[in-house]
Design an enzyme around this catalytic site. Structure first.
Site, mmCIF file in Angstrom:
data_model
loop_
_atom_site.group_PDB
_atom_site.id
_atom_site.type_symbol
_atom_site.label_atom_id
_atom_site.label_comp_id
_atom_site.label_asym_id
_atom_site.label_seq_id
_atom_site.Cartn_x
_atom_site.Cartn_y
_atom_site.Cartn_z
ATOM 1 N N CYS A 12 -19.059 7.978 81.436
ATOM 2 C CA CYS A 12 -19.593 7.193 80.317
ATOM 3 C C CYS A 12 -18.919 7.645 79.022
ATOM 4 O O CYS A 12 -18.070 8.534 79.021
ATOM 5 C CB CYS A 12 -21.110 7.336 80.215
ATOM 6 S SG CYS A 12 -21.643 9.043 79.961
ATOM 7 N N CYS A 15 -18.848 11.307 78.156
ATOM 8 C CA CYS A 15 -17.769 12.072 78.804
ATOM 9 C C CYS A 15 -16.449 11.894 78.051
ATOM 10 O O CYS A 15 -15.729 12.870 77.803
ATOM 11 C CB CYS A 15 -17.586 11.615 80.251
ATOM 12 S SG CYS A 15 -19.034 11.794 81.284
ATOM 13 N N ASP A 425 5.049 -19.086 58.415
ATOM 14 C CA ASP A 425 6.393 -19.069 57.849
ATOM 15 C C ASP A 425 7.155 -20.248 58.458
ATOM 16 O O ASP A 425 6.783 -20.739 59.528
ATOM 17 C CB ASP A 425 7.071 -17.740 58.189
ATOM 18 C CG ASP A 425 8.492 -17.679 57.665
ATOM 19 O OD1 ASP A 425 8.726 -18.109 56.524
ATOM 20 O OD2 ASP A 425 9.373 -17.226 58.419
ATOM 21 N N ASP A 619 7.933 -13.805 61.561
ATOM 22 C CA ASP A 619 8.908 -13.301 62.522
ATOM 23 C C ASP A 619 8.713 -11.825 62.842
ATOM 24 O O ASP A 619 9.438 -11.256 63.640
ATOM 25 C CB ASP A 619 10.337 -13.539 62.034
ATOM 26 C CG ASP A 619 10.646 -12.822 60.723
ATOM 27 O OD1 ASP A 619 9.836 -11.965 60.316
ATOM 28 O OD2 ASP A 619 11.683 -13.115 60.119
ATOM 29 N N ASP A 623 8.965 -10.741 57.384
ATOM 30 C CA ASP A 623 7.745 -11.036 56.628
ATOM 31 C C ASP A 623 6.791 -9.855 56.656
ATOM 32 O O ASP A 623 5.572 -10.026 56.628
ATOM 33 C CB ASP A 623 7.044 -12.273 57.219
ATOM 34 C CG ASP A 623 7.899 -13.518 57.093
ATOM 35 O OD1 ASP A 623 8.394 -13.763 55.993
ATOM 36 O OD2 ASP A 623 8.078 -14.222 58.093
#
Length: 733
Positions: A12, A15, A425, A619, A623
Site C-alpha cells: 500500500c 509501504c 501554432d 512543435d 515554442d
C-alpha cells in the site's frame, strides 16, 4: 546518476512512502519516487552513491530490492509463482481444517477421535496443526507486519497479521483453559478463521497482481520492442553485436522482418516500415535513402542500411520508456490526499479494533464475541484500496497512451487537462511544415512548363525549389551555369538562353514582363501563398503558387474541440494573409498573427489572466516559452528529440485528431480515479462500523472474520479491475 529498482513487499502507499523515506536517508540520494503499481523505485543520486547501499537500506526496512536489469523481471516472475504456489498449498490445508471445524455443524461424517463433541482436545490440536501450517506458509505477512511496526509505519500486513494472530492466540487460550479445566468445556476456536483470513488475502493478492500486470501491459509491450542483437557493417564485413555496443555513426543492416534497434538515417536501400508500436500509425511508412527512421519500427520489405544517429540507450524507444516510467512515479494532487489518509489509517484501525473489544466487554458480552468483533475490524479495513486507487488508474492510462503514440510526462497532466481554450501554432503544427505547389499558371504546354521549372530548380537547395521538383514528376533537362541569387531566385542557361525562376521583381530586373500573370496570381497572393515566376529568354513561361498546406486531420480536430465547447485560437508569427488562409481551411475563427516568438508567452499569459485554462499546441522546441507558460502543453513534433521537448504531452505521430480524443480520455481517467477513491473511502467508512458490530444489537447482524477478510481482498481487486476499464470503451484513445 539515475537508478531503477524492483522492490518486492510493498502492499500500500504506507509501504511505498516507507521505501522512499529510507532511500532518501542514503548519502548522495537526491530524489526517490515509487511506482506502487509497477513495484518500481526510481532514484536520482550523486555519482559517488553505490546502488548496493540503497538495496541494503531497503532490505533493512523489511523489503527486497533488485537493481533493474536482466535479473529483475525474472525475480518478479518468481515472486508471482511463489504466491500462486503458496495459495494452492494453503488451500490444501484449509479445506480439511474447514471440514473439521464445520463438519458437525453441517452434519457431515467425521471420525470420533477428531470430533469436538467426543474428543475436544484432539480436534483442537489437529485444527491448530493445520492452522499452523497455513501460518508458516504465509509467514511473509507476519515478517512484513513486524518490519512495518519496527519502522513505525504500520501497513496492511500489520492489520492482517494482527487479525490472524489474535484469532490464533485466543484459540490457543481456549484450548489451554480446556486442558486446565475440562469440565468447563472447549471454548470457541478461531483456527479456521485465522487460516481463512491468510488464504483469502493471498488469493486477493494473486488476483490483484494479475490485474496490475494488465494495467502496465502497454509499458511491458514497449519494453519488449528492445532488440538484443544487431548486425553492423564493419568495412565490408557484417558483424553481429549487442544493441548496447552500437554507437552513433555505425552502419546497421536491417533485413526484412527485423526490428530497428537504434534511430538513424537510411544510407542505402528502400523499404516499408511498420511504426505502429512506436507512433501508433496503422499504415506502413515508405522510406528510402536520406529518410530518418526510429527504433522499434519493423522492416517489412527490403534490406536497409541505416547510419545510427545515436546509441540504443539514447534512442527514441528508450526515451519513450523512460518518460512513461517517470510519469508513473509522479504524484497527482488527488493521490497525495489519499497518501496522507493512508499514513494515519492503520494506527487508527488498530485503535478502533482495541476500542471495539473493550466496549463489547464493558457491555457485558462474552470475551470470544468481543474478540471476534475486534478481529473483523482488523481484517476488513483496506488501506491497499486507498493506496492503489490512483496509481493503478494512472499506470493504465499512461500505458494506453504510450501504445497509441502519445507520451504523457506526469500524472498531474490528466487532472490539469480540463482546458477551455486550445491555442495552436501554425507552421509545423496545423500545417505540414514544408511548402508544396498548390496552383499552376502555365502560358505554354503544362508539361513543358513543369519540365523547364524543375530543370532550373533541380540544383537549388531552397525549400521552395525542392517543392517545385517534388511536384513536377517529369523528365528534366540538363542546364549549365546554374546560380542561386539570394532572396530573389535562380538562373541557368539552357541551349544558350537564360532560364529564370523566382519572384516577379527578379524577373523584371532581368527584362521579363510578368504583367500577363499578375491578375491570375493575385488571388493566390491574397491567400498568403508564395508565387514563383519562370521565363526562358524574354518569354514568360508561367507561374507556380506554393504554400505550407494544412495537415489532413487539422479541420477534424478543431471541429471536435469546438463541438466540445472549447475555444480554438491560432497563434503565429506569420503574416496575416497566410495565417488567415490556413485558419479558414482549419475552421479556426480567432487568429493572432505576426506575433514574435518572445511575445507568444505574453499572449498565453493574457488569456490566462482573462480566466481561461489554456492548452498550447506547438512543435515542442521552438515554442518552448509559450508551452511552458500554458496550463497544458502539447507537442506534435517528430518525436526524435524527446529529452529536449518541454511539452507535457508529446504526439509522436503528429496526428492532431488525437488531441480531442485525449481530451475526452483525460476526463475519463479523472472520473475513474474519483470512482476508485470514492470506493476506497466508502468501503472503509461502511465496513469498519459493520465489522465492529454496529448492526448486531438492532438486527443481530455479525460480520464474521472470514467474510471480513474476503471483503478486504475484493476491495483491492475492485479498484484494480475498475482501472482496467481505461483499456476499453467508446471514450478510449
Amino acid at each position: 546518476m539515475k537508478y531503477r529498482f524492483i522492490v518486492e513487499g510493498m502492499t500500500c502507499s504506507v509501504c511505498s512512502s516507507a521505501v522512499e523515506k529510507v532511500t532518501l536517508r542514503v548519502e548522495g540520494v537526491r530524489q526517490a519516487a515509487v511506482n506502487l503499481s509497477a513495484k518500481t523505485l526510481y532514484c536520482e543520486c550523486e555519482k559517488k552513491t553505490n546502488p548496493e547501499d540503497i538495496i541494503k537500506k531497503i532490505e533493512a526496512a523489511g523489503f527486497s530490492a533488485t537493481l533493474l536489469g536482466e535479473s529483475a523481471p525474472q525475480k518478479t516472475e518468481n515472486e508471482e509463482r511463489r504466491t500462486l504456489c503458496r495459495l494452492f498449498v494453503s488451500v490444501a490445508f484449509l479445506l480439511p481444517l474447514m471440514y473439521l471445524s464445520m463438519g458437525e455443524m453441517l452434519s457431515l461424517p467425521l471420525p470420533a477421535f477428531l470430533s469436538v463433541k467426543h474428543a475436544p482436545l484432539n480436534a483442537a490440536l489437529f485444527q491448530f496443526f493445520l492452522c499452523l501450517c497455513v501460518l508458516i506458509l504465509n509467514r511473509v505477512f507476519f515478517v512484513r507486519g513486524v518490519a512495518a511496526v519496527r519502522r513505525k509505519s504500520a501497513n496492511m500486513d500489520t492489520l492482517v497479521s494482527l487479525g490472524a494472530l489474535a484469532a490464533v492466540l485466543y484459540s490457543v487460550y481456549s484450548t489451554v483453559l480446556y486442558c486446565l479445566s475440562p469440565e468447563s468445556g472447549l471454548g470457541v476456536l478461531y483456527f479456521d478463521g485465522a487460516a481463512m483470513i491468510l488464504t483469502l488475502v493471498t488469493l486477493g493478492k494473486h488476483l490483484e497482481q494479475r490485474a496490475k500486470q494488465k494495467t502496465s501491459g502497454a509499458l511491458t509491450a514497449l519494453q519488449s520492442l528492445f532488440v538484443e542483437r544487431v548486425c553492423v557493417l564493419r568495412g565490408e564485413q557484417e558483424v553481429e553485436v549487442t544493441a548496447q555496443e552500437v554507437a552513433a555513426g555505425d552502419l546497421v543492416v536491417i533485413r526484412p522482418g527485423e526490428r530497428l534497434a537504434v534511430d538513424g538515417v537510411v544510407e542505402r536501400g528502400q523499404s516499408s516500415l511498420d511504426t505502429s508500436a512506436v507512433t501508433g500509425e496503422s499504415l506502413p511508412r515508405d522510406v528510402t535513402q536520406g529518410d530518418a527512421v526510429v527504433s522499434g519500427s519493423i522492416n517489412l520489405v527490403g534490406v536497409l542500411y541505416v547510419r545510427a544517429s545515436r546509441s540504443a540507450g539514447e534512442s527514441t524507444l528508450s526515451q519513450m520508456i523512460a518518460l512513461v516510467e517517470e510519469a508513473g512515479v509522479s504524484r497527482a494532487p488527488v493521490a497525495r490526499l489519499a497518501d496522507r489518509v493512508a499514513a494515519v489509517f492503520v494506527p487508527s484501525v488498530c485503535a478502533i479494533a482495541l476500542l471495539t473489544v473493550l466496549l463489547w466487554l464493558l457491555f457485558g458480552f462474552a470475551a470470544e464475541q468481543a474478540i471476534g468483533f475486534g478481529i473483523s475490524v482488523l481484517v476488513v479495513s483496506c488501506p491497499c484500496a486507498l493506496g492503489l486507487a490512483t496509481p493503478v488508474a494512472i499506470t493504465a492510462a499512461l500505458g494506453r497512451c504510450a501504445s497509441r503514440g502519445v507520451l504523457v510526462r506526469e500524472a498531474a497532466v490528466f487532472e490539469r487537462f480540463d482546458c477551455d481554450t486550445f491555442v495552436f501554432d501554425k507552421t509545423g503544427t496545423l500545417t505540414v511544415g514544408a511548402p508544396s505547389v498548390t496552383d499552376v499558371f502555365a502560358l505554354c504546354d503544362r508539361e513543358e512548363f513543369l519540365t523547364l521549372a524543375a530543370s532550373v530548380e533541380q540544383e537549388s537547395e531552397h525549400p521552395l525549389g525542392r517543392a517545385v521538383c517534388r511536384f513536377a514528376e517529369v523528365a528534366r533537362r540538363e542546364v549549365q551555369d546554374f546560380r542561386a541569387v539570394f532572396g530573389k531566385g535562380v538562373r541557368a542557361r539552357l541551349d544558350g538562353e537564360v532560364l529564370l525562376g523566382g519572384s516577379a521583381a527578379f524577373l523584371k530586373e532581368n527584362g521579363v514582363d510578368t504583367a500577363l500573370l499578375e491578375e491570375q496570381t493575385q488571388s493566390a497572393r491574397d491567400r498568403g501563398k508564395t508565387v514563383l515566376y519562370f521565363s526562358l529568354g524574354a518569354r514568360l513561361l508561367g507561374a507556380l503558387a506554393l504554400s505550407d498546406s494544412k495537415k489532413d486531420g487539422a479541420p477534424v480536430a478543431v471541429d471536435r474541440l469546438k463541438e466540445a465547447g472549447r475555444e480554438v485560437v491560432m497563434l503565429t508569427g506569420d503574416h496575416a494573409s497566410a495565417a488567415r488562409a490556413i485558419a479558414t481551411e482549419c475552421h479556426i475563427d480567432t487568429v493572432l498573427s505576426e506575433v514574435l516568438p518572445q511575445n507568444k508567452e505574453a499572449e498565453i499569459r493574457r488569456l490566462q489572466k482573462a480566466g481561461q485554462r489554456v492548452c498550447m499546441v506547438g512543435d515542442g522546441v521552438n515554442d518552448a516559452a509559450a508551452l511552458s507558460a500554458a496550463d497544458v502543453a502539447i507537442s506534435v513534433g517528430s518525436g526524435t528529440d524527446l529529452a529536449q521537448n518541454c511539452a507535457d504531452i508529446i504526439l509522436l505521430s503528429g496526428d492532431l485528431k488525437q488531441i480531442p480524443s485525449l481530451f475526452v480520455y483525460a476526463r475519463r481517467v479523472r472520473r475513474i480515479v474519483k470512482e476508485n477513491l470514492f470506493w476506497a473511502f466508502f468501503y472503509n467508512v461502511l465496513m469498519i462500523p459493520l465489522a465492529a458490530g454496529a448492526l448486531y444489537v438492532p438486527f443481530g447482524l455479525v460480520l464474521n472474520p472470514m467474510i471480513a477478510s474476503a471483503c478486504m481482498s475484493l476491495s483491492s481487486l475492485f479498484v484494480v479491475t475498475n482501472a482496467l476499464r481505461l483499456y476499453r470503451g467508446k471514450e478510449n484513445l
